[in-house]
Scaffold this active site. Structure first.
Site, PDB file in Angstrom:
ATOM      1  N   LYS A  22      23.253 -43.459  54.895  1.00 17.66           N
ATOM      2  CA  LYS A  22      22.139 -42.821  55.620  1.00 17.66           C
ATOM      3  C   LYS A  22      20.841 -43.584  55.402  1.00 17.66           C
ATOM      4  CE  LYS A  22      19.347 -38.615  54.722  1.00 17.66           C
ATOM      5  NZ  LYS A  22      18.321 -39.288  53.982  1.00 17.66           N
ATOM      6  N   ASN A  23      20.498 -43.795  54.143  1.00 17.01           N
ATOM      7  CA  ASN A  23      19.182 -44.364  53.846  1.00 17.01           C
ATOM      8  C   ASN A  23      19.078 -45.842  54.220  1.00 17.01           C
ATOM      9  OD1 ASN A  23      18.464 -41.887  52.955  1.00 17.01           O
ATOM     10  ND2 ASN A  23      18.316 -42.405  50.781  1.00 17.01           N
ATOM     11  N   CYS A 116      13.530 -33.248  53.533  1.00 15.63           N
ATOM     12  CA  CYS A 116      13.936 -32.206  52.599  1.00 15.63           C
ATOM     13  C   CYS A 116      12.745 -31.651  51.832  1.00 15.63           C
ATOM     14  CB  CYS A 116      14.934 -32.789  51.604  1.00 15.63           C
ATOM     15  SG  CYS A 116      16.600 -32.709  52.208  1.00 15.63           S
ATOM     16  N   ARG A 121       5.643 -34.647  48.814  1.00 16.14           N
ATOM     17  CA  ARG A 121       5.945 -35.826  49.627  1.00 16.14           C
ATOM     18  C   ARG A 121       4.767 -36.324  50.465  1.00 16.14           C
ATOM     19  NH1 ARG A 121      12.289 -35.900  51.108  1.00 16.14           N
ATOM     20  NH2 ARG A 121      11.971 -38.039  50.511  1.00 16.14           N
ATOM     21  N   ASP A 304      18.634 -38.861  43.987  1.00 15.32           N
ATOM     22  CA  ASP A 304      19.504 -38.174  44.948  1.00 15.32           C
ATOM     23  C   ASP A 304      20.828 -37.718  44.329  1.00 15.32           C
ATOM     24  OD1 ASP A 304      17.608 -38.489  46.866  1.00 15.32           O
ATOM     25  OD2 ASP A 304      18.621 -40.072  47.965  1.00 15.32           O
ATOM     26  N   ARG A 397      22.899 -33.310  57.271  1.00 18.49           N
ATOM     27  CA  ARG A 397      21.872 -34.338  57.441  1.00 18.49           C
ATOM     28  C   ARG A 397      22.325 -35.659  56.825  1.00 18.49           C
ATOM     29  NH1 ARG A 397      16.704 -33.465  54.942  1.00 18.49           N
ATOM     30  NH2 ARG A 397      16.696 -35.614  55.644  1.00 18.49           N
TER      31      ARG A 397
HETATM   32  C1  UD1 Z   1      13.622 -42.366  49.917  1.00 22.82           C
HETATM   33  C2  UD1 Z   1      14.976 -41.800  50.270  1.00 22.82           C
HETATM   34  C3  UD1 Z   1      15.308 -40.584  49.418  1.00 22.82           C
HETATM   35  C4  UD1 Z   1      15.187 -40.946  47.939  1.00 22.82           C
HETATM   36  C5  UD1 Z   1      13.832 -41.587  47.650  1.00 22.82           C
HETATM   37  C6  UD1 Z   1      13.696 -42.090  46.218  1.00 22.82           C
HETATM   38  C7  UD1 Z   1      15.244 -42.324  52.626  1.00 22.82           C
HETATM   39  C8  UD1 Z   1      15.335 -41.834  54.019  1.00 22.82           C
HETATM   40  N1  UD1 Z   1      14.977 -41.428  51.678  1.00 22.82           N
HETATM   41  O1  UD1 Z   1      12.653 -41.366  50.211  1.00 22.82           O
HETATM   42  O2  UD1 Z   1      16.644 -40.179  49.712  1.00 22.82           O
HETATM   43  O3  UD1 Z   1      15.314 -39.788  47.175  1.00 22.82           O
HETATM   44  O4  UD1 Z   1      13.602 -42.712  48.531  1.00 22.82           O
HETATM   45  O5  UD1 Z   1      14.709 -42.987  45.933  1.00 22.82           O
HETATM   46  O6  UD1 Z   1      15.447 -43.500  52.359  1.00 22.82           O
HETATM   47  N2  UD1 Z   1       4.990 -40.817  47.304  1.00 22.82           N
HETATM   48  C9  UD1 Z   1       3.615 -40.630  47.313  1.00 22.82           C
HETATM   49  N3  UD1 Z   1       2.902 -41.164  48.353  1.00 22.82           N
HETATM   50  C10 UD1 Z   1       3.494 -41.875  49.352  1.00 22.82           C
HETATM   51  C11 UD1 Z   1       4.888 -42.072  49.320  1.00 22.82           C
HETATM   52  C12 UD1 Z   1       5.617 -41.533  48.277  1.00 22.82           C
HETATM   53  O7  UD1 Z   1       3.052 -39.996  46.430  1.00 22.82           O
HETATM   54  O8  UD1 Z   1       2.771 -42.344  50.255  1.00 22.82           O
HETATM   55  C13 UD1 Z   1       5.772 -40.240  46.182  1.00 22.82           C
HETATM   56  C14 UD1 Z   1       6.784 -39.202  46.680  1.00 22.82           C
HETATM   57  O9  UD1 Z   1       6.177 -37.930  46.842  1.00 22.82           O
HETATM   58  C15 UD1 Z   1       7.798 -39.233  45.569  1.00 22.82           C
HETATM   59  C16 UD1 Z   1       7.822 -40.709  45.161  1.00 22.82           C
HETATM   60  O10 UD1 Z   1       6.594 -41.249  45.610  1.00 22.82           O
HETATM   61  O11 UD1 Z   1       7.357 -38.448  44.506  1.00 22.82           O
HETATM   62  C17 UD1 Z   1       8.997 -41.491  45.729  1.00 22.82           C
HETATM   63  O12 UD1 Z   1       8.947 -41.461  47.120  1.00 22.82           O
HETATM   64  P1  UD1 Z   1       9.574 -42.596  48.049  1.00 22.82           P
HETATM   65  O13 UD1 Z   1      10.181 -43.672  47.206  1.00 22.82           O
HETATM   66  O14 UD1 Z   1       8.555 -42.981  49.057  1.00 22.82           O
HETATM   67  O15 UD1 Z   1      10.753 -41.794  48.748  1.00 22.82           O
HETATM   68  P2  UD1 Z   1      11.115 -41.731  50.284  1.00 22.82           P
HETATM   69  O16 UD1 Z   1      10.958 -43.075  50.904  1.00 22.82           O
HETATM   70  O17 UD1 Z   1      10.431 -40.569  50.900  1.00 22.82           O
END
Ligand code: UD1
Length: 416
Positions: A22-23, A116, A121, A304, A397
């Protein structure tokens, strides 16, 4: 189908082929927007998030066709960067269309992304990085507008290795004029596969998989054929499911080279793991050993799979400590597992202690997010009697057909 019903207490046996990731597939599908040509993306999983991404690509003017082994996306007719519809609000990864659309059209208009419910986030890192590349954002109540008269390369340092922000910088950087240097990039395998696809399309990207990625933007791109890797999280779900429920299984095609921390954790829990080019063999121990586990960005233990380990250790031989360091709201399954007789103490919002119990009892429980839902399925396999898991659409999902996969491993699972 809203629920799945599991008759627990049966050890898993046999083999299951692991679906595409998925990711990995979502950012690659977003990246097809950049090439203005036709790409064939093989091994895309047939899951709700991929269907939502396909809808978004179509609404942007792409021609998208499912074939037996993958998806053909032709993005030659994309003109405007306005995304509409429920798909954006419901899916966090619609966010990587932001970098792709700005790269392709110089503008993007989208509702705030969903996904989710596992924490606040925020998207500040995405916005700050893209601003450094010349993007202006206008935040409206329900919409985010972005435009870039001229997208240019920049030196960007992420304060945390965000997977999504890294993907957005790569997507925009490939189309920007000049060089982009990204420091503090995420190391996840999904970044490597996105960069591999873009490089196959003619982009110049160095350092994918390390914390420093260098992109020479503005090259002409063309369409290509690309195969999405297998899903390390789905493989891990069934692996820990086997450790919890007992038995021995083969995870065919599991991406073992991406799963170092997962396999090491499984061995610490007492599992016997053997890898071969065919996949990963897992043999459960008589009783699970308790462990201390902390989630971390790759190559650490993936957030995850945290709830799946939590579920498995509800029947471990002692006290397991779990610390969640990535998302702040990822213990929502605790109260559901308690309905099944699990003994779990919350130390604070990020840490729990699981005291293994003799047995879990089947119950009616509710999935509240994707990975927690899969963890409830693992608990259902381990429990005596019947478990009814509501909120099945959350599981869809990310899992093509968790019931079919578990039935192939001998479990008694039905969708209702
Ligand atoms: C992706 C994955 C998700 C996985 C996560 C961490 C996809 C579609 N999803 O999510 O399954 O659990 O990586 O491996 O690939 N954050 C901020 N500000 C930002 C962006 C992120 O504070 O602008 C924080 C988030 O709230 C979280 C952390 O950084 O606490 C990690 O987020 P991130 O690595 O960006 O995860 P996703 O890309 O959303």
């Amino acid at each position: 189908m809203d629920s799945i019903r599991i008759q627990g207490g049966i050890a898993l046996q046999g083999k299951v082929r692991v679906q595409g990731s998925k990711n990995a597939s979502l950012p690659v599908l977003a990246a097809t927007l950049l090439v203005g040509d036709s790409s064939f993306i093989r091994n895309c999983p047939r899951i709700a998030d991929v269907h939502a991404m396909v809808c978004l690509l179509k609404s942007l003017g792409c021609t998208v066709r499912w074939q037996e082994t993958g998806i053909v996306v032709d993005s030659s007719q994309v003109r405007r960067g306005e995304m509409s519809g429920e798909a954006v609000a419901g899916m966090r990864s619609s966010l990587c269309l932001l970098g792709a659309l700005i790269g392709r059209c110089g503008e993007a208009v989208m509702e705030y992304p969903g996904g989710c419910v596992i924490g606040r986030r925020p998207i500040d890192m995405h916005l700050c990085a893209l601003e450094q590349m010349g993007v202006e954002f206008h935040r409206e109540t329900d919409k985010l507008r972005a435009c870039a008269a001229k997208l240019h390369g920049a030196c960007i340092r992420l304060p945390f290795p965000s997977v999504g922000a890294t993907e957005n910088v790569v997507l925009a950087g490939v189309m920007a004029e000049g060089e982009t240097v990204l420091e503090g990039a995420a190391l996840e395998p999904e970044i490597v596969s996105l960069c591999r696809y873009l490089s196959d399309c003619g982009a110049f990207i160095q350092g994918a998989g390390s914390s420093r990625i260098v992109i020479h933007g503005g090259r002409r791109l063309w369409g290509t054929e690309f195969c999405v890797p297998s899903d390390r999280i789905v493989a891990g779900t069934y692996l820990f499911g086997c450790l919890g429920a007992g038995g021995s299984i083969l995870l065919e095609g599991a991406p073992r080279e991406e799963m170092g921390a997962v396999l090491e954790t499984a061995e610490r829990m007492g599992g016997h793991i053997c890898t071969s080019p065919e996949g990963i063999y897992v043999q459960a121990p008589g009783t699970l050993r308790p462990i201390c586990l902390s989630t971390a960005p790759h190559p650490g233990f993936p957030t995850d799979l945290q709830s799946v380990v939590l579920a498995a250790e509800t029947r471990g031989a002692g006290c397991t400590c779990i610390e969640e360091t990535i998302f702040e709201n990822r213990f929502r399954i605790v109260e559901e597992l308690e309905k099944m007789g699990a003994c779990i103490r919350r130390r604070d919002s990020r840490r729990v202690v699981v005291q293994g119990v003799e047995k879990l009892q089947g119950a009616e429980v509710e999935a509240k997010e994707l990975r927690g839902g899969a963890a409830l399925a693992v608990a259902g396999l381990m429990a005596q009697g019947e478990t009814l898991i509501g909120g099945y659409p959350y599981i869809c999902r990310g899992y093509e057909n968790i019931g079919r996969d578990l039935r192939e491993l001998g479990a008694r699972v039905a969708s209702v």
